[in-house]
Motif scaffolding. Structure first.
Motif, PDB file in Angstrom:
ATOM      1  N   VAL A   1       0.850  -1.195   0.000  1.00  0.00           N
ATOM      2  CA  VAL A   1       0.000   0.000   0.000  1.00  0.00           C
ATOM      3  C   VAL A   1       0.881   1.239   0.000  1.00  0.00           C
ATOM      4  CG1 VAL A   1      -1.792   1.270   1.243  1.00  0.00           C
ATOM      5  CG2 VAL A   1      -1.745  -1.245   1.336  1.00  0.00           C
ATOM      6  N   ARG A   2       0.607   2.140  -0.930  1.00  0.00           N
ATOM      7  CA  ARG A   2       1.357   3.405  -0.938  1.00  0.00           C
ATOM      8  C   ARG A   2       0.726   4.392   0.039  1.00  0.00           C
ATOM      9  NH1 ARG A   2       2.505   8.033  -5.569  1.00  0.00           N
ATOM     10  NH2 ARG A   2       4.098   9.108  -4.347  1.00  0.00           N
ATOM     11  N   HIS A   3       1.569   5.147   0.713  1.00  0.00           N
ATOM     12  CA  HIS A   3       1.109   6.207   1.615  1.00  0.00           C
ATOM     13  C   HIS A   3       0.257   7.228   0.870  1.00  0.00           C
ATOM     14  CE1 HIS A   3       3.871   9.167  -0.083  1.00  0.00           C
ATOM     15  NE2 HIS A   3       4.786   8.216  -0.101  1.00  0.00           N
ATOM     16  N   LEU A   4      -0.359   8.123   1.621  1.00  0.00           N
ATOM     17  CA  LEU A   4      -1.216   9.159   1.056  1.00  0.00           C
ATOM     18  C   LEU A   4      -0.416  10.412   0.690  1.00  0.00           C
ATOM     19  CD1 LEU A   4      -4.180   8.393   3.425  1.00  0.00           C
ATOM     20  CD2 LEU A   4      -4.182   8.118   0.936  1.00  0.00           C
ATOM     21  N   GLU A   5      -1.122  11.436   0.255  1.00  0.00           N
ATOM     22  CA  GLU A   5      -0.494  12.601  -0.389  1.00  0.00           C
ATOM     23  C   GLU A   5       0.472  13.368   0.516  1.00  0.00           C
ATOM     24  OE1 GLU A   5      -2.687  15.517  -3.165  1.00  0.00           O
ATOM     25  OE2 GLU A   5      -2.466  16.624  -1.276  1.00  0.00           O
ATOM     26  N   ILE A   6       1.626  13.715  -0.062  1.00  0.00           N
ATOM     27  CA  ILE A   6       2.600  14.597   0.600  1.00  0.00           C
ATOM     28  C   ILE A   6       2.786  15.844  -0.260  1.00  0.00           C
ATOM     29  CG2 ILE A   6       3.807  12.781   1.868  1.00  0.00           C
ATOM     30  CD1 ILE A   6       5.956  12.801  -0.342  1.00  0.00           C
ATOM     31  N   PRO A   7       3.098  16.994   0.352  1.00  0.00           N
ATOM     32  CA  PRO A   7       3.171  18.240  -0.419  1.00  0.00           C
ATOM     33  C   PRO A   7       4.412  18.368  -1.287  1.00  0.00           C
ATOM     34  CG  PRO A   7       3.698  18.661   1.881  1.00  0.00           C
ATOM     35  CD  PRO A   7       3.266  17.217   1.789  1.00  0.00           C
ATOM     36  N   SER A   8       5.549  17.912  -0.806  1.00  0.00           N
ATOM     37  CA  SER A   8       6.814  18.167  -1.486  1.00  0.00           C
ATOM     38  C   SER A   8       6.856  17.567  -2.881  1.00  0.00           C
ATOM     39  CB  SER A   8       7.974  17.626  -0.647  1.00  0.00           C
ATOM     40  OG  SER A   8       7.959  18.211   0.625  1.00  0.00           O
ATOM     41  N   TYR A   9       6.283  16.403  -3.049  1.00  0.00           N
ATOM     42  CA  TYR A   9       6.311  15.719  -4.331  1.00  0.00           C
ATOM     43  C   TYR A   9       5.648  16.579  -5.408  1.00  0.00           C
ATOM     44  CZ  TYR A   9       5.580  12.065  -7.835  1.00  0.00           C
ATOM     45  OH  TYR A   9       5.577  11.348  -8.988  1.00  0.00           O
TER      46      TYR A   9
ATOM     47  N   LYS B   1       5.396  19.729  -5.555  1.00  0.00           N
ATOM     48  CA  LYS B   1       6.105  20.984  -5.802  1.00  0.00           C
ATOM     49  C   LYS B   1       7.437  20.769  -6.504  1.00  0.00           C
ATOM     50  CE  LYS B   1       4.005  23.305  -1.856  1.00  0.00           C
ATOM     51  NZ  LYS B   1       4.250  23.860  -0.523  1.00  0.00           N
ATOM     52  N   GLY B   2       7.710  19.545  -6.955  1.00  0.00           N
ATOM     53  CA  GLY B   2       8.959  19.295  -7.657  1.00  0.00           C
ATOM     54  C   GLY B   2      10.154  19.193  -6.752  1.00  0.00           C
TER      55      GLY B   2
ATOM     56  N   TRP C   1      20.699  14.905  -2.385  1.00  0.00           N
ATOM     57  CA  TRP C   1      19.623  15.554  -3.138  1.00  0.00           C
ATOM     58  C   TRP C   1      18.320  15.666  -2.339  1.00  0.00           C
ATOM     59  CZ3 TRP C   1      20.017  12.612  -8.481  1.00  0.00           C
ATOM     60  CH2 TRP C   1      21.232  12.953  -9.090  1.00  0.00           C
ATOM     61  N   GLU C   2      18.256  14.997  -1.212  1.00  0.00           N
ATOM     62  CA  GLU C   2      17.024  14.981  -0.418  1.00  0.00           C
ATOM     63  C   GLU C   2      16.526  16.388  -0.096  1.00  0.00           C
ATOM     64  OE1 GLU C   2      14.943  12.630   0.885  1.00  0.00           O
ATOM     65  OE2 GLU C   2      16.010  10.871   0.119  1.00  0.00           O
ATOM     66  N   ASN C   3      15.226  16.556  -0.292  1.00  0.00           N
ATOM     67  CA  ASN C   3      14.518  17.786   0.076  1.00  0.00           C
ATOM     68  C   ASN C   3      14.988  19.017  -0.684  1.00  0.00           C
ATOM     69  OD1 ASN C   3      12.249  17.670   1.628  1.00  0.00           O
ATOM     70  ND2 ASN C   3      13.313  17.780   3.576  1.00  0.00           N
TER      71      ASN C   3
ATOM     72  N   ARG D   1      19.173  20.602 -11.063  1.00  0.00           N
ATOM     73  CA  ARG D   1      19.576  20.650 -12.481  1.00  0.00           C
ATOM     74  C   ARG D   1      20.536  21.812 -12.731  1.00  0.00           C
ATOM     75  NH1 ARG D   1      13.995  19.387 -13.179  1.00  0.00           N
ATOM     76  NH2 ARG D   1      13.741  17.257 -13.916  1.00  0.00           N
ATOM     77  N   GLU D   2      20.369  22.901 -11.998  1.00  0.00           N
ATOM     78  CA  GLU D   2      21.247  24.065 -12.164  1.00  0.00           C
ATOM     79  C   GLU D   2      22.588  23.868 -11.471  1.00  0.00           C
ATOM     80  OE1 GLU D   2      19.299  27.633 -10.852  1.00  0.00           O
ATOM     81  OE2 GLU D   2      17.582  27.330 -12.195  1.00  0.00           O
ATOM     82  N   ASN D   3      22.573  23.290 -10.271  1.00  0.00           N
ATOM     83  CA  ASN D   3      23.789  23.228  -9.445  1.00  0.00           C
ATOM     84  C   ASN D   3      24.558  21.912  -9.519  1.00  0.00           C
ATOM     85  OD1 ASN D   3      23.448  25.873  -8.431  1.00  0.00           O
ATOM     86  ND2 ASN D   3      21.951  25.127  -6.957  1.00  0.00           N
ATOM     87  N   ASP D   4      23.930  20.859 -10.007  1.00  0.00           N
ATOM     88  CA  ASP D   4      24.606  19.568 -10.113  1.00  0.00           C
ATOM     89  C   ASP D   4      24.199  18.892 -11.429  1.00  0.00           C
ATOM     90  OD1 ASP D   4      26.162  17.399  -9.472  1.00  0.00           O
ATOM     91  OD2 ASP D   4      24.900  16.668  -7.839  1.00  0.00           O
ATOM     92  N   PRO D   5      24.319  19.629 -12.552  1.00  0.00           N
ATOM     93  CA  PRO D   5      23.772  19.129 -13.824  1.00  0.00           C
ATOM     94  C   PRO D   5      24.401  17.818 -14.288  1.00  0.00           C
ATOM     95  CG  PRO D   5      25.178  21.041 -14.213  1.00  0.00           C
ATOM     96  CD  PRO D   5      25.008  20.920 -12.722  1.00  0.00           C
TER      97      PRO D   5
END
Length: 196
Positions: free
Chosen positions: A6-14, A16-17, A87-89, A96-100
């Motif tokens: 079962v996948r967890h429910l909605e999180i905000p960070s995902y 927002k990219g 890369w977390e959080n 993409r800009e800082n570690d392309p």
């Protein structure tokens, strides 16, 4: 044996990219509001065992299911999402800009390339595959695991022999349930549903 992933429910960070793997982010208000209805549906499956990732977005749902069934949950960090390391959080745009160079390598081969201080999808696949095989040695035969989309994709690839580079062809939405059956040393998929 039956295993319900079962996948967890909605999180905000995902939404927002933001790169979220093992960061312990909270559920959104929508995610919190969906805990009780989904827990009721999942309790109807009547698992013998409930296992959860140790991250709060999974534990809250697992605890709600356990409360309905008067079952103690098992917390197991091996069912965490992939580890994105440094890369977390962080926002994907910023990465993409800082570690392309590293981001491009990872996008080109996310199966094998390891984010800085993180883990590759292949390492997640091995971690989750070991957990699935450990389950086959248990006496309890109806097991529910509240976990993450990456872990569910890795489990399905392991059980069904799906090539790892095709894992994103498996749609795993918030609240999705994947049902695996294990019999005579073989796994089969008998359910893949989105509950929301």
């Amino acid at each position: 044996m039956e295993v319900f992933l079962v996948r967890h429910l909605e999180i905000p960070s995902y939404e927002k990219g933001v790169c979220v793997g093992q960061s312990d982010v909270a559920l959104t208000e929508i995610g919190l509001a969906n805990i009780d209805p989904l827990a009721k549906t999942l309790a109807d499956i009547a698992p013998d065992v409930i296992i959860t990732s140790d991250l709060q977005r999974c534990k809250k749902l697992a605890e709600a299911i356990g409360d309905r069934l008067d079952l103690q949950i098992e917390v197991n960090p091996e069912w965490r999402e992939i580890n994105f390391g440094n890369w977390e959080n962080r926002e994907w745009e910023e990465l993409r800009e800082n570690d392309p160079e590293n981001v491009k390598k990872w996008i080109d081969d996310y199966v094998h390339v390891v984010p800085p201080d993180g883990e590759s999808f292949f390492q997640l696949f091995e971690r989750v595959g070991n957990q699935l095989m450990d389950l086959t040695r248990r006496e309890k035969k109806r097991i529910m695991i509240v976990t993450h989309s990456g872990a569910i994709r890795a489990a399905l690839c392991f059980a069904l022999g799906v090539p790892l580079d095709r894992s994103f062809s498996l749609e795993i939405s918030y609240g999705s349930i994947a049902g695996l059956h294990y019999l005579n040393d073989r796994w089969s998929l008998f359910r893949l549903t989105n509950q929301l």
